[in-house]
Motif scaffolding. Structure first.
Motif, PDB file in Angstrom:
ATOM      1  N   VAL A   1     -10.750   6.343  -4.944  1.00 50.02           N
ATOM      2  CA  VAL A   1     -11.006   5.599  -4.519  1.00 50.02           C
ATOM      3  C   VAL A   1     -11.638   4.463  -3.357  1.00 50.02           C
ATOM      4  N   LEU A   2     -12.732   4.155  -3.153  1.00 53.10           N
ATOM      5  CA  LEU A   2     -13.596   3.143  -2.285  1.00 53.10           C
ATOM      6  C   LEU A   2     -12.448   1.665  -2.600  1.00 53.10           C
ATOM      7  N   VAL A   3     -12.207   1.970  -0.542  1.00 53.98           N
ATOM      8  CA  VAL A   3     -11.159   0.536  -0.526  1.00 53.98           C
ATOM      9  C   VAL A   3     -11.890  -0.523   0.406  1.00 53.98           C
ATOM     10  N   CYS A   4     -11.521  -1.487   0.313  1.00 51.73           N
ATOM     11  CA  CYS A   4     -12.241  -2.441   1.284  1.00 51.73           C
ATOM     12  C   CYS A   4     -10.756  -3.778   1.772  1.00 51.73           C
ATOM     13  N   ALA A   5     -10.450  -3.849   3.159  1.00 47.24           N
ATOM     14  CA  ALA A   5      -9.908  -4.561   2.976  1.00 47.24           C
ATOM     15  C   ALA A   5     -10.297  -5.467   3.147  1.00 47.24           C
ATOM     16  N   GLU A   6      -9.801  -7.577   2.710  1.00 47.31           N
ATOM     17  CA  GLU A   6     -10.308  -8.459   2.544  1.00 47.31           C
ATOM     18  C   GLU A   6      -9.598  -8.817   3.820  1.00 47.31           C
ATOM     19  N   ARG A   7     -10.378 -10.785   4.909  1.00 47.66           N
ATOM     20  CA  ARG A   7     -10.278 -11.227   5.098  1.00 47.66           C
ATOM     21  C   ARG A   7      -8.388 -11.593   4.529  1.00 47.66           C
ATOM     22  N   GLY A   8      -7.783 -12.164   5.164  1.00 46.51           N
ATOM     23  CA  GLY A   8      -6.568 -12.521   4.872  1.00 46.51           C
ATOM     24  C   GLY A   8      -5.352 -11.434   4.218  1.00 46.51           C
ATOM     25  N   ASP A   9      -6.497 -10.087   4.375  1.00 52.25           N
ATOM     26  CA  ASP A   9      -5.400  -9.076   3.311  1.00 52.25           C
ATOM     27  C   ASP A   9      -3.956  -9.049   3.728  1.00 52.25           C
ATOM     28  N   SER A  10      -3.477  -8.112   3.565  1.00 50.99           N
ATOM     29  CA  SER A  10      -1.776  -7.499   4.369  1.00 50.99           C
ATOM     30  C   SER A  10      -1.250  -6.102   3.285  1.00 50.99           C
ATOM     31  N   GLU A  11      -0.346  -5.968   4.287  1.00 54.52           N
ATOM     32  CA  GLU A  11       1.238  -4.747   4.292  1.00 54.52           C
ATOM     33  C   GLU A  11       0.438  -5.497   2.311  1.00 54.52           C
ATOM     34  N   ALA A  12       0.954  -6.478   1.947  1.00 53.22           N
ATOM     35  CA  ALA A  12       2.043  -6.641   0.182  1.00 53.22           C
ATOM     36  C   ALA A  12       0.358  -6.157  -0.353  1.00 53.22           C
ATOM     37  N   GLU A  13      -0.742  -7.062   0.231  1.00 48.39           N
ATOM     38  CA  GLU A  13      -1.427  -6.358  -0.665  1.00 48.39           C
ATOM     39  C   GLU A  13      -2.267  -5.040  -0.992  1.00 48.39           C
ATOM     40  N   ALA A  14      -1.512  -4.119  -0.098  1.00 45.12           N
ATOM     41  CA  ALA A  14      -1.831  -3.043   0.073  1.00 45.12           C
ATOM     42  C   ALA A  14      -0.961  -1.754  -1.234  1.00 45.12           C
TER      43      ALA A  14
END
Length: 152
Positions: free
Chosen positions: A29-42
């Motif tokens: 799994v290649l993963v990228c956090a974007e601006r505005g992401d939080s633990e909820a998205e994770a």
């Protein structure tokens, strides 16, 4: 969060010639956090990773999840998934989370995955990594978990 899932027979990540993460059958799994992401998205991403039915059953139909097959998860940070190529020839990465926030969310995802699944390996955040894999199928699935819009 943006991710690209690859169903693999095996995968490994090397940094400076040394293996830092390795799995047999499972998901790379290649993963990228974007601006505005939080633990909820994770959390939503992890739930989807663990339950997504993309492994074959006894009849060859995609009816089994990585949990069902007791497969591995290899989580690799990759900010370039946030590339914007709409203008010009050089991608912009302004939608990627700032490095400190990206690391925090990646580390959170890894910790949650390790608590929920027996076989979790990782790459190394912000390192120059070489990713080796045998894609099974091939099956490659893009997945985006968008933040919930803010209400006034």
């Amino acid at each position: 969060m943006i991710s690209v899932l690859q169903r693999v027979r095996q995968a490994r990540v090397e940094v400076d010639g040394e293996v830092c993460g390795k799995i047999d059958q499972g998901l790379l799994v290649l993963v990228c956090a974007e601006r505005g992401d939080s633990e909820a998205e994770a959390d939503k991403l992890l739930a989807k990773l663990l339950k997504l039915r993309i492994f074959g059953d006894d009849e060859g139909k995609m009816n089994r999840s990585v949990q069902d097959i007791a497969g591995g998860l290899l989580l690799v940070s990759q900010f370039t998934l946030a590339a914007d190529t709409a203008s010009g020839n050089r991608p912009s990465f302004k939608q990627a989370a700032a490095p400190d926030e990206g690391r925090r969310l990646y580390d959170y995802l890894v910790q949650q995955a390790q608590a929920a699944h027996p076989t979790v390996q990782t790459g190394r955040f912000a390192a120059d990594m070489q990713v080796h894999l045998v894609n099974d199928g091939p099956v490659t699935v893009p997945l985006r978990i968008a933040p919930r819009p803010q209400t006034a």
